[in-house]
Design an enzyme around this catalytic site. Structure first.
Site, PDB file in Angstrom:
ATOM      1  N   ASN A   1       1.083  -1.438  -0.430  1.00 33.45           N
ATOM      2  CA  ASN A   1      -0.230   0.120  -0.267  1.00 33.45           C
ATOM      3  C   ASN A   1       0.502   1.679  -0.205  1.00 33.45           C
ATOM      4  OD1 ASN A   1      -0.587   1.621   2.976  1.00 33.45           O
ATOM      5  ND2 ASN A   1       0.134  -0.209   3.086  1.00 33.45           N
TER       6      ASN A   1
ATOM      7  N   PHE B   1      -1.496   7.711   3.935  1.00 30.85           N
ATOM      8  CA  PHE B   1      -2.695   8.662   5.386  1.00 30.85           C
ATOM      9  C   PHE B   1      -3.648   9.310   5.052  1.00 30.85           C
ATOM     10  CE2 PHE B   1       1.339   9.667   8.625  1.00 30.85           C
ATOM     11  CZ  PHE B   1       1.400   8.474   9.049  1.00 30.85           C
TER      12      PHE B   1
ATOM     13  N   SER C   1       5.435   5.032   8.871  1.00 27.72           N
ATOM     14  CA  SER C   1       5.429   5.022   7.083  1.00 27.72           C
ATOM     15  C   SER C   1       6.163   5.353   6.539  1.00 27.72           C
ATOM     16  CB  SER C   1       3.630   5.986   7.474  1.00 27.72           C
ATOM     17  OG  SER C   1       3.143   5.909   6.201  1.00 27.72           O
TER      18      SER C   1
ATOM     19  N   ASN D   1       5.288   5.936   3.664  1.00 27.79           N
ATOM     20  CA  ASN D   1       4.185   7.094   2.093  1.00 27.79           C
ATOM     21  C   ASN D   1       4.062   8.511   2.539  1.00 27.79           C
ATOM     22  OD1 ASN D   1       3.893   4.100   1.006  1.00 27.79           O
ATOM     23  ND2 ASN D   1       2.385   3.828   2.514  1.00 27.79           N
ATOM     24  N   THR D   2       4.691   8.675   3.297  1.00 28.69           N
ATOM     25  CA  THR D   2       5.032  10.114   3.833  1.00 28.69           C
ATOM     26  C   THR D   2       6.068  10.474   4.163  1.00 28.69           C
ATOM     27  OG1 THR D   2       2.709  10.559   5.141  1.00 28.69           O
ATOM     28  CG2 THR D   2       3.829  12.180   5.515  1.00 28.69           C
TER      29      THR D   2
ATOM     30  N   LYS E   1       5.249   3.253  17.122  1.00 30.36           N
ATOM     31  CA  LYS E   1       5.082   2.494  16.316  1.00 30.36           C
ATOM     32  C   LYS E   1       6.789   2.709  15.443  1.00 30.36           C
ATOM     33  CE  LYS E   1       2.111  -0.187  12.520  1.00 30.36           C
ATOM     34  NZ  LYS E   1       0.967   0.096  12.328  1.00 30.36           N
TER      35      LYS E   1
ATOM     36  N   ASN F   1       5.782  -1.061  11.272  1.00 35.75           N
ATOM     37  CA  ASN F   1       4.823  -0.603  10.585  1.00 35.75           C
ATOM     38  C   ASN F   1       5.132  -2.206   9.092  1.00 35.75           C
ATOM     39  OD1 ASN F   1       3.000   0.831   8.329  1.00 35.75           O
ATOM     40  ND2 ASN F   1       3.726   2.481   9.997  1.00 35.75           N
TER      41      ASN F   1
HETATM   42  C1  FMN Z   1      -4.058  -1.267   3.086  1.00 30.67           C
HETATM   43  C2  FMN Z   1      -3.554  -0.549   4.378  1.00 30.67           C
HETATM   44  C3  FMN Z   1      -2.470   0.472   5.562  1.00 30.67           C
HETATM   45  C4  FMN Z   1      -2.539   0.473   6.862  1.00 30.67           C
HETATM   46  N1  FMN Z   1      -2.664   1.712   7.407  1.00 30.67           N
HETATM   47  C5  FMN Z   1      -1.687   2.396   8.462  1.00 30.67           C
HETATM   48  C6  FMN Z   1      -1.691   3.420   8.981  1.00 30.67           C
HETATM   49  O1  FMN Z   1      -2.725   4.264   8.921  1.00 30.67           O
HETATM   50  N2  FMN Z   1      -1.257   3.404  10.122  1.00 30.67           N
HETATM   51  C7  FMN Z   1      -0.040   2.746  10.368  1.00 30.67           C
HETATM   52  O2  FMN Z   1       0.839   2.665  11.431  1.00 30.67           O
HETATM   53  N3  FMN Z   1      -0.116   1.443   9.952  1.00 30.67           N
HETATM   54  C8  FMN Z   1      -0.885   1.189   8.796  1.00 30.67           C
HETATM   55  N4  FMN Z   1      -0.584  -0.006   8.541  1.00 30.67           N
HETATM   56  C9  FMN Z   1       0.117  -1.018   8.517  1.00 30.67           C
HETATM   57  C10 FMN Z   1      -0.461  -2.398   9.889  1.00 30.67           C
HETATM   58  O3  FMN Z   1      -1.523  -1.022  10.544  1.00 30.67           O
HETATM   59  C11 FMN Z   1       0.427  -3.638  10.615  1.00 30.67           C
HETATM   60  O4  FMN Z   1       1.699  -2.829  11.272  1.00 30.67           O
HETATM   61  C12 FMN Z   1       1.254  -3.662   9.574  1.00 30.67           C
HETATM   62  O5  FMN Z   1       0.466  -3.810   8.063  1.00 30.67           O
HETATM   63  C13 FMN Z   1       1.612  -5.158   9.089  1.00 30.67           C
HETATM   64  O6  FMN Z   1       0.753  -5.690  10.227  1.00 30.67           O
HETATM   65  P1  FMN Z   1      -0.070  -7.000   8.843  1.00 30.67           P
HETATM   66  O7  FMN Z   1       1.339  -8.026   7.985  1.00 30.67           O
HETATM   67  O8  FMN Z   1      -0.989  -7.965   9.884  1.00 30.67           O
HETATM   68  O9  FMN Z   1      -1.058  -6.390   7.661  1.00 30.67           O
HETATM   69  C14 FMN Z   1      -1.802  -0.035   6.798  1.00 30.67           C
HETATM   70  C15 FMN Z   1      -1.424  -1.855   6.912  1.00 30.67           C
HETATM   71  C16 FMN Z   1      -1.901  -1.876   4.992  1.00 30.67           C
HETATM   72  C17 FMN Z   1      -2.065  -3.418   5.026  1.00 30.67           C
END
Ligand code: FMN
Length: 364
Positions: A110, A114, A173, A175-176, A214, A243
């Site tokens: 992704n 934000f 993140s 992406n910023t 985080k 993350n």
């Molecule tokens: C579509 C998507 C959007 C996410 N948006 C955020 C976010 O806004 N803030 C954040 O701290 N992590 C975000 N994450 C990261 C997740 O909270 C998590 O830390 C990461 O995906 C690892 O866990 P997973 O493998 O179970 O997905 C996002 C992950 C995905 C897949």
């Protein structure tokens, strides 16, 4: 109802554009009746950061960015829900497409950036459900065009302290642009000093809201030394590891999709994030508990995270591929593991394998 919806709709959701599928899932949780999951077995209860969790399995940030459905998610049986990332002002995020499923790898990339409705809208929703109880954390981040990022975090702490059960400071993140630089020692030192001061300032009115940090799984071990040192200096209440990753493991099968820019999550993230969790656990030396996130998609991967150092867990991508049944499966497997070991809580398992994991060769 939602269980049935989940089973019937997963093939449909998987056929849709990933972002449309996500929007539909939020709508379903918002408008369909969600019956309450069975009460959790008492041995699954966890106390951490001064809070009581009915079970250790939480929903990770990014699913309910705008706090539209925290109570439906709690009713489904999550031990806690983290909403956000929320920024002070609304943002549209990056242009679509910006969310990609790597089907063969059970991963997601992704680069949403934000996208969220901004603090005032999210605050109104959380204020309206404030009496509902349950652990609902607020994940906070800076606006992309902010000229003082630390100030954004401070304002968000002040804004959300009355309604947040805990805060997650998201400096990880990918992406910023530039956001992850806040993990560098001197920037992080300044940021956490200001955040902790803001938290203390509002505590007489809002109570002592725990603050978690985080981090990215892409830090070097030298950077991790600094990050954990600074987090301990400022007495943060915990860390989330972690993350999404900007790395692309060699074993990825979806080579074309893997070229998309953004953060990779799900199964291909499991090894790296679990290694970083163990590395963080040995550095934290029990100063604070850790939340493990990254590639949990089964009971055994959940147990491995706990043994690597996680007192609590968070899921996101596993739910995309496995559905909500994953939550029930993990809780049942945790209970079974406790019964087999004749233990009455998960705490003795936390970090049991951490030292061993840090001695393994680095995951590729
Ligand atoms: C579509 C998507 C959007 C996410 N948006 C955020 C976010 O806004 N803030 C954040 O701290 N992590 C975000 N994450 C990261 C997740 O909270 C998590 O830390 C990461 O995906 C690892 O866990 P997973 O493998 O179970 O997905 C996002 C992950 C995905 C897949």
């Amino acid at each position: 109802m939602i269980g049935l919806f989940d089973r019937l709709s997963r093939p449909l959701l998987r056929a849709l554009d990933p972002e449309d599928a996500h929007g539909l899932a939020i709508k379903a949780l918002r408008y369909m009746p969600v019956s309450r999951a069975a009460p959790d077995a008492p041995e699954l209860a966890v106390r951490a950061f001064g809070l009581n969790f009915p079970n250790p399995v939480g929903l990770a940030a990014g699913f309910d960015k705008n706090a539209q459905v925290p109570d439906a998610l709690l009713r489904l049986g999550f031990g806690f829900v983290e909403v956000g990332t929320v920024t002070p002002r609304a943002q549209t995020g990056n242009p679509r497409p910006r969310l990609f499923r790597l089907e063969a790898d059970e991963g997601v990339i992704n680069r949403l950036g934000f996208n969220n409705q901004g603090a005032p809208v999210v605050l109104a929703r959380l204020a309206a459900r404030a009496r509902e109880g349950g652990v609902v954390g607020v994940n906070i981040g800076a606006n992309r065009d902010s000229t003082d990022r630390a100030e954004d975090y401070v304002r968000l702490i002040e804004t959300f302290a009355p309604v947040a059960t805990y805060f997650t400071v998201n400096v990880s993140s990918p992406n910023t642009p530039g956001l992850r630089d806040l993990q560098q020692a001197s920037a992080l030192d300044d940021l956490l000093a200001r955040i902790v001061a803001a938290r203390e300032e509002v505590a007489p009115r809002s109570g002592p809201t725990p603050v978690l940090l985080k981090i990215a799984p892409d830090l070097t071990l030298n950077e991790l030394d600094d990050v954990v040192g600074v987090a301990r200096k400022h007495r943060v209440d915990g860390m989330i590891v972690g993350n999404t990753t900007i790395s692309r493991p060699a074993a990825l099968r979806e080579r074309e999709k893997a070229k998309e820019q953004g953060g990779l999550s799900g199964r291909p993230l499991f090894k790296l994030s679990t290694r970083m969790l163990a590395e963080t656990f040995v550095r934290a030396e029990g100063a604070f508990p850790l939340i493990g996130a990254g590639g949990i998609d089964s009971g055994p991967t959940a147990i491995a995270k706990i043994k690597a150092g996680a007192a609590l867990l968070q899921l996101y991508t596993g739910l995309v591929f496995r559905g909500i049944g994953l939550l029930t499966e993990i809780k049942a497997d945790l209970s079974a593991a406790l019964k087999r070991g004749h233990r009455d809580s998960l705490s003795a398992m936390v970090g049991a394998d951490a030292a061993e994991i840090t001695a393994e060769t680095w995951p590729s």
